[in-house]
Design a protein around this motif. Structure first.
Motif, PDB file in Angstrom:
ATOM      1  N   TRP A 394       0.187 -38.816  -1.729  1.00 16.58           N
ATOM      2  CA  TRP A 394      -1.250 -38.649  -1.519  1.00 16.58           C
ATOM      3  C   TRP A 394      -1.749 -39.376  -0.272  1.00 16.58           C
ATOM      4  O   TRP A 394      -2.835 -39.055   0.233  1.00 16.58           O
ATOM      5  CB  TRP A 394      -2.007 -39.117  -2.757  1.00 16.58           C
ATOM      6  N   ARG A 395      -0.980 -40.301   0.249  1.00  9.13           N
ATOM      7  CA  ARG A 395      -1.399 -41.001   1.458  1.00  9.13           C
ATOM      8  C   ARG A 395      -1.404 -40.059   2.660  1.00  9.13           C
ATOM      9  O   ARG A 395      -2.095 -40.312   3.658  1.00  9.13           O
ATOM     10  CB  ARG A 395      -0.475 -42.188   1.734  1.00  9.13           C
ATOM     11  N   LYS A 396      -0.632 -38.998   2.584  1.00  5.36           N
ATOM     12  CA  LYS A 396      -0.556 -38.046   3.693  1.00  5.36           C
ATOM     13  C   LYS A 396      -1.589 -36.918   3.583  1.00  5.36           C
ATOM     14  O   LYS A 396      -1.674 -36.074   4.479  1.00  5.36           O
ATOM     15  CB  LYS A 396       0.849 -37.446   3.765  1.00  5.36           C
ATOM     16  N   ILE A 397      -2.337 -36.907   2.487  1.00  9.88           N
ATOM     17  CA  ILE A 397      -3.320 -35.842   2.265  1.00  9.88           C
ATOM     18  C   ILE A 397      -4.655 -36.259   2.879  1.00  9.88           C
ATOM     19  O   ILE A 397      -5.188 -37.321   2.569  1.00  9.88           O
ATOM     20  CB  ILE A 397      -3.492 -35.543   0.768  1.00  9.88           C
ATOM     21  N   SER A 398      -5.179 -35.422   3.760  1.00  7.54           N
ATOM     22  CA  SER A 398      -6.456 -35.707   4.415  1.00  7.54           C
ATOM     23  C   SER A 398      -7.613 -35.166   3.565  1.00  7.54           C
ATOM     24  O   SER A 398      -7.552 -34.018   3.094  1.00  7.54           O
ATOM     25  CB  SER A 398      -6.504 -35.057   5.794  1.00  7.54           C
ATOM     26  N   PRO A 399      -8.659 -35.946   3.381  1.00  4.62           N
ATOM     27  CA  PRO A 399      -9.824 -35.432   2.635  1.00  4.62           C
ATOM     28  C   PRO A 399     -10.431 -34.199   3.294  1.00  4.62           C
ATOM     29  O   PRO A 399     -10.975 -33.340   2.604  1.00  4.62           O
ATOM     30  CB  PRO A 399     -10.804 -36.618   2.659  1.00  4.62           C
ATOM     31  N   ARG A 400     -10.335 -34.117   4.608  1.00  2.00           N
ATOM     32  CA  ARG A 400     -10.948 -32.983   5.306  1.00  2.00           C
ATOM     33  C   ARG A 400     -10.142 -31.697   5.158  1.00  2.00           C
ATOM     34  O   ARG A 400     -10.652 -30.613   5.427  1.00  2.00           O
ATOM     35  CB  ARG A 400     -11.112 -33.323   6.794  1.00  2.00           C
ATOM     36  N   ALA A 401      -8.890 -31.804   4.740  1.00  2.00           N
ATOM     37  CA  ALA A 401      -8.043 -30.618   4.554  1.00  2.00           C
ATOM     38  C   ALA A 401      -7.379 -30.695   3.182  1.00  2.00           C
ATOM     39  O   ALA A 401      -6.162 -30.535   3.063  1.00  2.00           O
ATOM     40  CB  ALA A 401      -7.019 -30.523   5.660  1.00  2.00           C
ATOM     41  N   MET A 402      -8.183 -30.945   2.157  1.00  2.00           N
ATOM     42  CA  MET A 402      -7.663 -31.132   0.810  1.00  2.00           C
ATOM     43  C   MET A 402      -7.203 -29.794   0.230  1.00  2.00           C
ATOM     44  O   MET A 402      -8.026 -28.897  -0.008  1.00  2.00           O
ATOM     45  CB  MET A 402      -8.758 -31.746  -0.065  1.00  2.00           C
ATOM     46  N   PRO A 403      -5.895 -29.596  -0.008  1.00  4.80           N
ATOM     47  CA  PRO A 403      -5.423 -28.303  -0.503  1.00  4.80           C
ATOM     48  C   PRO A 403      -5.359 -28.218  -2.029  1.00  4.80           C
ATOM     49  O   PRO A 403      -4.880 -27.219  -2.573  1.00  4.80           O
ATOM     50  CB  PRO A 403      -4.017 -28.216   0.094  1.00  4.80           C
ATOM     51  N   TYR A 404      -5.816 -29.283  -2.722  1.00  6.22           N
ATOM     52  CA  TYR A 404      -5.657 -29.343  -4.176  1.00  6.22           C
ATOM     53  C   TYR A 404      -7.004 -29.266  -4.894  1.00  6.22           C
ATOM     54  O   TYR A 404      -8.035 -29.712  -4.376  1.00  6.22           O
ATOM     55  CB  TYR A 404      -4.955 -30.646  -4.581  1.00  6.22           C
ATOM     56  N   THR A 405      -6.963 -28.696  -6.082  1.00  4.10           N
ATOM     57  CA  THR A 405      -8.105 -28.709  -6.992  1.00  4.10           C
ATOM     58  C   THR A 405      -7.698 -29.460  -8.251  1.00  4.10           C
ATOM     59  O   THR A 405      -6.504 -29.676  -8.510  1.00  4.10           O
ATOM     60  CB  THR A 405      -8.561 -27.282  -7.350  1.00  4.10           C
TER      61      THR A 405
END
Length: 550
Positions: A394-405
């Protein structure tokens, strides 16, 4: 409303041009109305329609000058503060000057100025001043519209213009009660108001001996029935039981913790000036003017009061505490309907909350969210695929490009609790239950992310479904006890109004609440910047002047 407070009309003094015939004013009125329309002046089209229908005959003049109707409207404008309005908005000082004009042109300016002022007052009384104030996009208050030209024609015919203005204002008891509260505050101001109490020195506890007690006594004597003199004159600093009870009355009507302890929030409320309270009541009068009349059956959530009421034909049938959005996630102010009850609902987490709230929690401990019944999906809709959140960096996941729901399963830990009240809206907010029942014991309940949590959800379900066959309390409790999710359409769709009232009268007592979202402050700042119409006719041979000034 105006009759008892305006008194006897004063006679207007004659001016050198007072004998001017109405016909002499017509060319100037035609000129002024045309200029106002060309400059897109507020009410310019309405005034043009009005005067054209009269062949530019004046409303406020007879053969001997300004008529009694004009004097009456002037008195009404002078009484604007009694309605929480501002005389300067109606250019009262300029009107007083123009009515003494010594030439026909000046009298024509007075005629048009008085018409503009009357039109503006009519619009303010009928729909409040909200249309001229910039408010946040999620505060939807649509002022009632009126036909200004028709109102002006009625004023031209009326024996008493006050009756025309009175009919434009709200006719409901809540409005009349708040006007009465405004009159009481104005009377307190006339007596000198009240002074601040020094908050330094910590919380003032019942039975304490404190040098601030005499100031507290004087403050509460002004508004909350405290005795003007201490029971023991030899010990004026004693915070005695009678004064403690007066403090509790004050706390109760200000939505504070009712414990008699005077801490920071109580000091802050006590130290609001009488002028600030008058302004607060005036703002709420405006919102009532803008509000469409409430009829029939509906739910009303007063956001700054943290309260929900179910109303039927003007009678409150159900009342309970509510939890609303915190300042950063404000509950929107709008109207909608309850269309469906969902028992044991899942919670699809809004994308904003996934980015701002859930992502930090996923980075910290994804297992904790699994234990609370949350599921994570990659993608959206039917194409989404469930993933194990423990396998994602999750550290690599950007809030601006969140691919998860994310979605939370029904159950005792579900954020929506045991029931959700579906309300169609663009904000993705609704009424719902909550597993965190202890928050309802707080006095200040701006705690949610925008939705409204209700204290007694099953009582509200019973009221909403009372006309739906097969849904008595036994059936409701049975549906609630089942582990499966169940959708129940609401017959008739009950209206829901989320309102923002920081001043209202309850059982004859003025209630005041904090401006939790700063909407009152925005409104007052906007009122000070409201454009006002120019009074001047264009100079002869000159282009029409700009007719709006800050």
């Amino acid at each position: 409303m105006f009759g008892p407070v305006l008194g006897i009309l004063i006679a207007l003094g004659a001016s050198p041009a007072a004998a001017a015939l109405p016909g002499e004013l017509r060319p100037y009125l035609r000129e002024g109305v045309t200029a106002a329309r060309a400059a897109a002046e507020p009410q310019g089209d309405a005034l043009r329609t009005l005067y054209e229908s009269r062949d530019f005959a004046p409303l406020w003049f007879g053969v001997e000058g300004p008529n009694a109707r004009a004097a009456r409207v002037m008195d009404i404008l002078r009484a604007a503060p009694e309605l929480g309005l501002i005389p300067a908005d109606y250019k009262l000082a300029d009107l007083e000057r123009l009515r003494r004009a010594a030439d026909v042109r000046g009298l024509a300016e007075y005629e048009l100025a008085l018409s503009r002022a009357a039109a503006r007052l009519a619009a303010d009384l009928a729909g409040g001043r909200v249309a001229s104030v910039a408010l946040p996009a999620d505060v939807r208050i649509a002022p009632r519209a009126i036909d200004i030209a028709a109102v002006m024609r009625e004023l031209a015919r009326a024996d008493d213009p006050a009756r025309v203005f009175d009919a434009l204002a709200p006719q409901d008891p809540a409005y009349a009660a708040l006007l009465g509260a405004l009159a009481e505050l104005r009377a307190i101001k006339a007596r000198g108001g009240w002074r601040n109490i020094d908050p330094r020195g910590g919380t003032l506890e019942p039975d304490a001996i404190d040098p601030r007690v005499p100031a507290l006594r004087r403050r509460l004597a002004a508004t909350d029935g405290a005795a003007a003199e201490p029971p023991d004159p030899a010990n004026p600093g004693h915070y005695d039981p009678g004064l403690v009870e007066a403090t509790k009355r004050f706390q109760r009507r200000h939505g504070l913790s009712v414990d008699g302890r005077v801490g920071p929030r109580s000091f802050a409320a006590l130290n609001r000036t009488v002028d600030q309270r008058i302004a607060q009541v005036a703002v709420n009068l405006d919102r009532l003017r803008a509000q469409a009349p409430r009829q029939g059956t509906y739910i009303e959530v007063n956001v700054p009061a943290f309260e929900l009421r179910a109303v039927e034909n003007g009678e409150v049938k159900l009342e309970m505490a509510a939890i609303v959005g915190r300042a950063q996630r404000a509950t929107p102010i709008f109207s909608t309907r309850v269309t469906e009850i969902i028992f044991n609902p899942p919670w699809t987490v809004p994308s904003k909350l996934v980015r701002e709230d859930m992502l930090p929690r996923l980075r910290a401990n994804p297992q904790a969210l699994i234990d609370q019944g949350f599921r994570v999906y990659r993608g959206w809709g039917e194409e989404r695929v469930e993933v194990d959140p423990r396998t994602v960096d999750w550290r690599k996941i950007s809030p601006r490009a969140m691919p998860y729901t994310m979605r939370q399963d029904p159950g005792p830990k579900n954020a929506l609790g045991e029931v959700r009240f579906t309300m169609p809206n663009t904000y993705d907010v609704f009424l719902h239950d909550t597993p965190d029942r202890h928050y309802f014991r707080r006095a200040e309940r701006a705690l949610s992310s925008g939705c409204v949590r209700v204290e007694r959800p099953m009582d509200l379900v019973e009221w909403v479904l009372r006309n739906t066959p097969g849904w008595d309390r036994e059936a409701i409790d049975a549906a609630d006890a089942e582990p499966r999710t169940r959708h129940v359409p609401v017959r008739g769709a009950v209206p829901v109004h989320l309102v923002y009232r920081t001043a209202f009268v309850e059982d004859g007592v003025l209630q005041l609440r904090d401006d939790v979202y700063g909407i009152d402050a925005l409104f007052l700042a906007g009122i000070e910047k409201r454009p006002v119409a120019s009074l001047a006719l264009p100079s002869e041979g000159a282009p029409a002047p700009v007719t709006l000034s800050p």
